[in-house]
Write a protein that holds these residues in place. Structure first.
Motif, PDB file in Angstrom:
ATOM      1  N   ARG A  40      -6.917 -17.007   7.048  1.00 55.18           N
ATOM      2  CA  ARG A  40      -6.524 -15.652   6.690  1.00 55.18           C
ATOM      3  C   ARG A  40      -6.329 -14.795   7.939  1.00 55.18           C
ATOM      4  O   ARG A  40      -5.387 -14.029   8.050  1.00 55.18           O
ATOM      5  CB  ARG A  40      -7.615 -14.979   5.860  1.00 55.18           C
ATOM      6  N   TYR A  98      -2.882 -12.833   9.146  1.00 56.22           N
ATOM      7  CA  TYR A  98      -2.710 -11.413   9.449  1.00 56.22           C
ATOM      8  C   TYR A  98      -2.346 -11.195  10.909  1.00 56.22           C
ATOM      9  O   TYR A  98      -1.554 -10.316  11.243  1.00 56.22           O
ATOM     10  CB  TYR A  98      -3.959 -10.609   9.075  1.00 56.22           C
ATOM     11  N   MET A  99      -2.923 -11.988  11.800  1.00 55.13           N
ATOM     12  CA  MET A  99      -2.559 -11.879  13.213  1.00 55.13           C
ATOM     13  C   MET A  99      -1.074 -12.180  13.389  1.00 55.13           C
ATOM     14  O   MET A  99      -0.362 -11.456  14.077  1.00 55.13           O
ATOM     15  CB  MET A  99      -3.385 -12.838  14.066  1.00 55.13           C
ATOM     16  N   ASN A 100      -0.616 -13.252  12.736  1.00 53.89           N
ATOM     17  CA  ASN A 100       0.782 -13.622  12.906  1.00 53.89           C
ATOM     18  C   ASN A 100       1.730 -12.562  12.356  1.00 53.89           C
ATOM     19  O   ASN A 100       2.741 -12.237  12.974  1.00 53.89           O
ATOM     20  CB  ASN A 100       1.056 -14.978  12.245  1.00 53.89           C
ATOM     21  N   GLU A 101       1.386 -12.023  11.192  1.00 56.52           N
ATOM     22  CA  GLU A 101       2.229 -10.962  10.630  1.00 56.52           C
ATOM     23  C   GLU A 101       2.243  -9.754  11.566  1.00 56.52           C
ATOM     24  O   GLU A 101       3.288  -9.173  11.847  1.00 56.52           O
ATOM     25  CB  GLU A 101       1.682 -10.531   9.263  1.00 56.52           C
ATOM     26  N   PHE A 102       1.072  -9.414  12.037  1.00 53.13           N
ATOM     27  CA  PHE A 102       0.903  -8.275  12.936  1.00 53.13           C
ATOM     28  C   PHE A 102       1.707  -8.500  14.213  1.00 53.13           C
ATOM     29  O   PHE A 102       2.506  -7.645  14.631  1.00 53.13           O
ATOM     30  CB  PHE A 102      -0.588  -8.132  13.236  1.00 53.13           C
ATOM     31  N   PHE A 103       1.547  -9.653  14.818  1.00 52.28           N
ATOM     32  CA  PHE A 103       2.234  -9.941  16.078  1.00 52.28           C
ATOM     33  C   PHE A 103       3.740  -9.980  15.876  1.00 52.28           C
ATOM     34  O   PHE A 103       4.495  -9.538  16.743  1.00 52.28           O
ATOM     35  CB  PHE A 103       1.752 -11.269  16.670  1.00 52.28           C
ATOM     36  N   PHE A 152       0.848  -1.188   0.000  1.00 52.26           N
ATOM     37  CA  PHE A 152       0.000   0.000   0.000  1.00 52.26           C
ATOM     38  C   PHE A 152       0.882   1.236   0.000  1.00 52.26           C
ATOM     39  O   PHE A 152       2.048   1.196   0.395  1.00 52.26           O
ATOM     40  CB  PHE A 152      -0.988   0.000   1.167  1.00 52.26           C
ATOM     41  N   LEU A 162      -7.426  -2.117  -0.262  1.00 54.63           N
ATOM     42  CA  LEU A 162      -6.415  -1.412   0.520  1.00 54.63           C
ATOM     43  C   LEU A 162      -5.031  -1.598  -0.099  1.00 54.63           C
ATOM     44  O   LEU A 162      -4.099  -0.890   0.255  1.00 54.63           O
ATOM     45  CB  LEU A 162      -6.394  -1.944   1.957  1.00 54.63           C
ATOM     46  N   LEU A 163      -4.930  -2.562  -0.998  1.00 51.72           N
ATOM     47  CA  LEU A 163      -3.606  -2.958  -1.487  1.00 51.72           C
ATOM     48  C   LEU A 163      -3.508  -2.928  -3.001  1.00 51.72           C
ATOM     49  O   LEU A 163      -4.496  -3.129  -3.701  1.00 51.72           O
ATOM     50  CB  LEU A 163      -3.308  -4.392  -1.018  1.00 51.72           C
ATOM     51  N   VAL A 185       3.556  -5.677   2.081  1.00 52.63           N
ATOM     52  CA  VAL A 185       3.085  -6.460   3.221  1.00 52.63           C
ATOM     53  C   VAL A 185       3.031  -7.958   2.965  1.00 52.63           C
ATOM     54  O   VAL A 185       2.894  -8.736   3.906  1.00 52.63           O
ATOM     55  CB  VAL A 185       1.690  -5.995   3.700  1.00 52.63           C
ATOM     56  N   LYS A 200       4.669   0.446   0.890  1.00 51.23           N
ATOM     57  CA  LYS A 200       4.909  -0.464   2.012  1.00 51.23           C
ATOM     58  C   LYS A 200       4.451  -1.856   1.614  1.00 51.23           C
ATOM     59  O   LYS A 200       3.252  -2.109   1.479  1.00 51.23           O
ATOM     60  CB  LYS A 200       4.111  -0.004   3.240  1.00 51.23           C
ATOM     61  N   ASN A 257       2.024   4.921   1.129  1.00 49.59           N
ATOM     62  CA  ASN A 257       1.977   5.824   2.276  1.00 49.59           C
ATOM     63  C   ASN A 257       2.819   7.051   1.966  1.00 49.59           C
ATOM     64  O   ASN A 257       4.032   7.002   2.050  1.00 49.59           O
ATOM     65  CB  ASN A 257       2.516   5.109   3.525  1.00 49.59           C
ATOM     66  N   PHE A 281       5.395  -8.229  13.803  1.00 53.22           N
ATOM     67  CA  PHE A 281       5.823  -6.837  13.730  1.00 53.22           C
ATOM     68  C   PHE A 281       5.979  -6.247  15.123  1.00 53.22           C
ATOM     69  O   PHE A 281       6.899  -5.464  15.390  1.00 53.22           O
ATOM     70  CB  PHE A 281       4.796  -6.012  12.946  1.00 53.22           C
ATOM     71  N   ILE A 282       5.064  -6.607  16.014  1.00 52.79           N
ATOM     72  CA  ILE A 282       5.087  -6.063  17.376  1.00 52.79           C
ATOM     73  C   ILE A 282       6.214  -6.696  18.180  1.00 52.79           C
ATOM     74  O   ILE A 282       6.933  -6.033  18.912  1.00 52.79           O
ATOM     75  CB  ILE A 282       3.745  -6.341  18.081  1.00 52.79           C
TER      76      ILE A 282
END
Lengths: 194, 194
Positions: B130, B134-139, B56, B87-88, B65, B63, B58, B141-142
DNA sequence: TAAACTTGATAACATATGTTATCGCCCTAA
DNA sequence: TTAGGGCGATAACATATGTTATCAAGTTTA
């Protein structure tokens, strides 16, 4: 997730209403764990009063990823579907009143509903919504600085800043409490010019 | 998403096979845009040969993903379900061969399938998968530093590092190309001790 | 083949964020 | 009432990461 959609999908109402009687009402104090990371989710959770946070443990440090408030329902979706261990712990932040629907009944309910085309619609919609949520959170983490993320909270979800202790908010923003203090000071300075 | 599940849900096979003839084969060069951010997704996309990235924009900076390779299918799920702008952006990284199934047929197919209980199973499973992704990618990152994220790629998905230009990988890791170079040097140094 | 891009490495410097320690305020338990 | 604990602010210093500029090697294009 489940009981919110009665109005939107009226045909499903009788199915849902049948299960209302199995909801367990629970009054719990602050810091009560409703679902523990690593365990399989055993209940659908609905919040009548209070608020909870979802977090995961990283080397002893809790990383908060989401907050839930009154009239919101939550499940560890993947944990429910696949019987897999939850990635997240769910814990109350305030003394709260919650309703639990045991997994057994959720499974039964889903079995009944699986033949209703409307249910597929609901699933599609809920899934798309959840995916949207996680994508947005994820993208915000990538795109925005912690300061911008704090501004987003201030602008769009001020109730979170009002009700939630600052160290949970810092964790949610992805910074230390020290840095969150810096962010707040910087924003306060900026404002005082006007 | 769709055609992968023929083996797992054999009852759905006849429904899926009917639509094979509507797949459009496309040979495209590098940097071909298959779906543009802000537009409603018009096709289900299947990759026969090559690879693509999802990113996406910015403030003029892309960026990245996610990467997709041979035998993977993709849709902008939310965009499909809600007719909402994607969004992408989806863009090829190499000269590629892809198949497109126009939205029209996907919609038709879903309409037919909505009465099949097996389809609901499939939807539940795909959605859970799915969301998990996304949760795993998100986590990640954190939780992880960019260096750890690079190590994860090296260990779990080395083909990405081999095939994808470094600036896309830097973007995916959330750092500049300069910093990715530093990370690589640091890792190389560490290795040379043994 | 030469020119123009693209890709990747590196250095020097700037900024953002973490770490540790200290202080003050407020609340609660003895 | 007081002592202790949780919470938030702040300072000093350390580390991680970004920015800009330069260079070298490989690749595409005219």
């Amino acid at each position: 997730m489940l009981f919110h959609f009665k109005d939107q999908f009226p045909q499903l109402k009788p199915f849902l209403d049948k299960y209302l009687e199995f909801l367990k009402r629970l009054e719990v104090p602050t810091k009560t764990v409703l679902l523990e990371e690593g365990k399989v989710s055993q209940n659908y959770i609905y919040i009548e009063k209070g608020c909870v946070r979802a977090f995961f443990n990283n080397n002893g440090e809790a990383k908060t990823v989401q907050f839930f408030f009154e009239n919101e329902g939550l499940t560890s979706f993947e944990s429910f579907i696949n019987n897999s261990p939850s990635l997240l712990t769910i814990e109350t932040i305030e003394p709260s009143v919650v309703y639990l629907l045991p997994k057994k009944y959720v499974t039964e309910l889903v079995k009944e509903l699986v033949n209703e085309p409307e249910f597929t619609q609901l699933i599609l919609q809920v899934s798309a919504g959840r995916q949207m949520h996680y994508m947005n959170e994820f993208f915000s983490f990538i795109r925005d600085t912690p300061e911008q993320r704090y501004q987003n909270l201030l602008n769009n979800r001020p109730h979170i800043i009002q009700r939630v202790p600052q160290h949970y908010i810092a964790s949610y923003l992805g910074v230390t409490t020290v840095h969150l203090s810096r962010i707040k000071r910087k924003i306060a300075k900026g404002k005082s010019h006007f």
